[in-house]
Design a protein around this motif. Structure first.
Motif, short mmCIF file in Angstrom:
data_model
loop_
_atom_site.label_atom_id
_atom_site.label_comp_id
_atom_site.label_asym_id
_atom_site.label_seq_id
_atom_site.Cartn_x
_atom_site.Cartn_y
_atom_site.Cartn_z
N ARG A 204 0.88 -1.18 0.14
CA ARG A 204 0.10 -0.01 0.09
C ARG A 204 0.87 1.42 0.21
NH1 ARG A 204 -2.76 1.27 4.25
NH2 ARG A 204 -4.38 2.21 3.02
N MET A 205 1.86 1.19 0.65
CA MET A 205 2.79 2.17 0.83
C MET A 205 3.49 2.64 -0.49
SD MET A 205 5.78 3.03 3.43
CE MET A 205 7.16 4.17 3.02
N VAL A 206 4.16 1.57 -1.11
CA VAL A 206 4.64 1.66 -2.45
C VAL A 206 3.51 2.44 -3.45
CG1 VAL A 206 6.04 0.48 -4.16
CG2 VAL A 206 6.52 0.08 -1.80
N SER A 207 2.44 1.59 -3.44
CA SER A 207 1.32 2.22 -4.46
C SER A 207 1.26 3.52 -4.19
CB SER A 207 0.19 1.36 -4.38
OG SER A 207 0.50 -0.07 -4.58
N PHE A 208 1.06 4.13 -3.03
CA PHE A 208 0.96 5.71 -2.95
C PHE A 208 1.96 6.58 -3.16
CE2 PHE A 208 1.24 9.02 0.26
CZ PHE A 208 0.20 9.71 0.05
N LEU A 209 3.28 5.82 -2.84
CA LEU A 209 4.55 6.76 -3.22
C LEU A 209 4.63 6.76 -4.62
CD1 LEU A 209 7.35 5.41 -1.05
CD2 LEU A 209 6.53 7.54 -1.11
#
Length: 325
Positions: A204-209
């Motif tokens: 989720r964090m990488v997709s947001f980044l």
């Protein structure tokens, strides 16, 4: 504790009693480890941005872990720590991108941070911006998670060998052997489940980044973000495979326990059936009736013994012939 890392790998420990008035321009990473109230206020002053506290990291909801405001990009990810112990845990770590710097706030010590700081001090990490540095750190976190899954897979292979191969080679094993292995299976399941939860959080964090402005502004950061996202996806599939193997091991161990228990019950059942006819004969001739012609036989006693032995041997041979023993 507040550590400030420069792009060349050097690090400064900032103390509230001897704090600078401003951060140097070449500082790309500010790491807050177990900060107290004074250190939190000092870091907020130096960075000119609000930072999440320990209570904020605990209370933050999954839907509010990723957001952007005027100060920067705020992200919270759950990272696995104490993976080598019997009680692996997930620790919430805050990642912040703002002012071309990366800021981390953590109240745990995942091994990936120590590995990354050591590589940074040896100039093994090339970075020019905070976003690139963040992606390099996430690479190390993903690599550490892959190592944890490899450890779990190796332990599971050893467990499979103990349960199946050693059972075939050595049929006599200590009591409660399989029951003890169930405890090991539970510990491996906990480790892999923590790793999967961490991978979901990282995904989720990488997709947001990928859609964040600091990452989109850097080609290196975008490329690294794509690589990290691919690695997280691959590790998630591998973690699912290990989880399925753990489920198989659990079912197999329970099945073997059931087989062993059934074998014990079968022995008792056959023993009761084998001794039932002799018991019947002994019960008949143990009755206190006055008229029993066999009591006056000269060879009545040995004949009764032979009859009892034969009545026990015949069912035993029948069971052997049927393959029930």
């Amino acid at each position: 504790m507040i550590r400030a890392y420069r792009c060349d790998g050097t690090v400064d420990v900032i103390l509230p009693s001897d704090a600078p008035t401003r951060l140097a321009d070449d500082i790309l990473w500010v790491d807050l480890l177990y900060p107290d109230k004074t250190e939190e206020q000092l870091a907020e002053t130096l960075l000119a941005m609000p930072l999440p506290t320990r209570d904020d990291l605990k209370d933050i909801e999954p839907s509010s872990r990723l957001y952007t405001d005027d100060h920067g990009v705020y992200m919270t990810a759950s990272l696995i720590c104490k993976a080598e112990s019997n009680a692996p845990q997930l620790a919430d770590v805050a990642f912040i991108l703002g002012g071309n710097r990366m800021v981390t706030v953590r109240y745990a010590e995942p091994r990936s941070f120590g590995l990354f700081a050591a590589a940074l001090s040896r100039n093994q990490v090339s970075c020019s911006t905070g976003s690139v540095l963040l992606m390099r750190l996430l690479e190390t976190v993903v690599d550490r998670t892959a190592e944890v899954l490899e450890i779990a897979g190796a332990r599971l292979d050893a467990l499979s060998s103990d349960v199946f191969i050693e059972r075939k080679l050595h049929k006599s094993r200590p009591p409660h052997f399989l029951e003890d292995k169930l405890v090991d299976i539970a510990s491996y399941h906990r480790l892999v489940s923590k790793a999967r939860d961490s991978l979901v959080s990282l995904s989720r964090m990488v997709s947001f980044l990928a859609s964040a402005d600091p990452v989109k502004a850097s080609e290196d950061a975008k490329e690294l973000c794509h690589v990290v996202a691919h690695d997280v996806h691959s590790l998630s599939e591998h973690a699912g495979f290990i989880s399925s193997n753990i489920s198989f091991m659990l079912d197999a161990s329970l099945g073997l326990i059931n087989v062993e228990q059934n074998a014990i019950i079968k022995i008792f059942s056959i023993a009761s059936v084998v001794f039932l006819p002799p018991t019947l004969v002994a019960s008949i001739y143990g009755m206190n009736f006055q008229i029993m012609p066999e009591l006056n036989w000269h060879f009545g006693y040995p004949v009764a013994l032979i009859f009892m032995v034969v009545s026990a041997v015949v069912p035993f041979l029948f069971f052997r012939w049927k393959g029930w023993l």
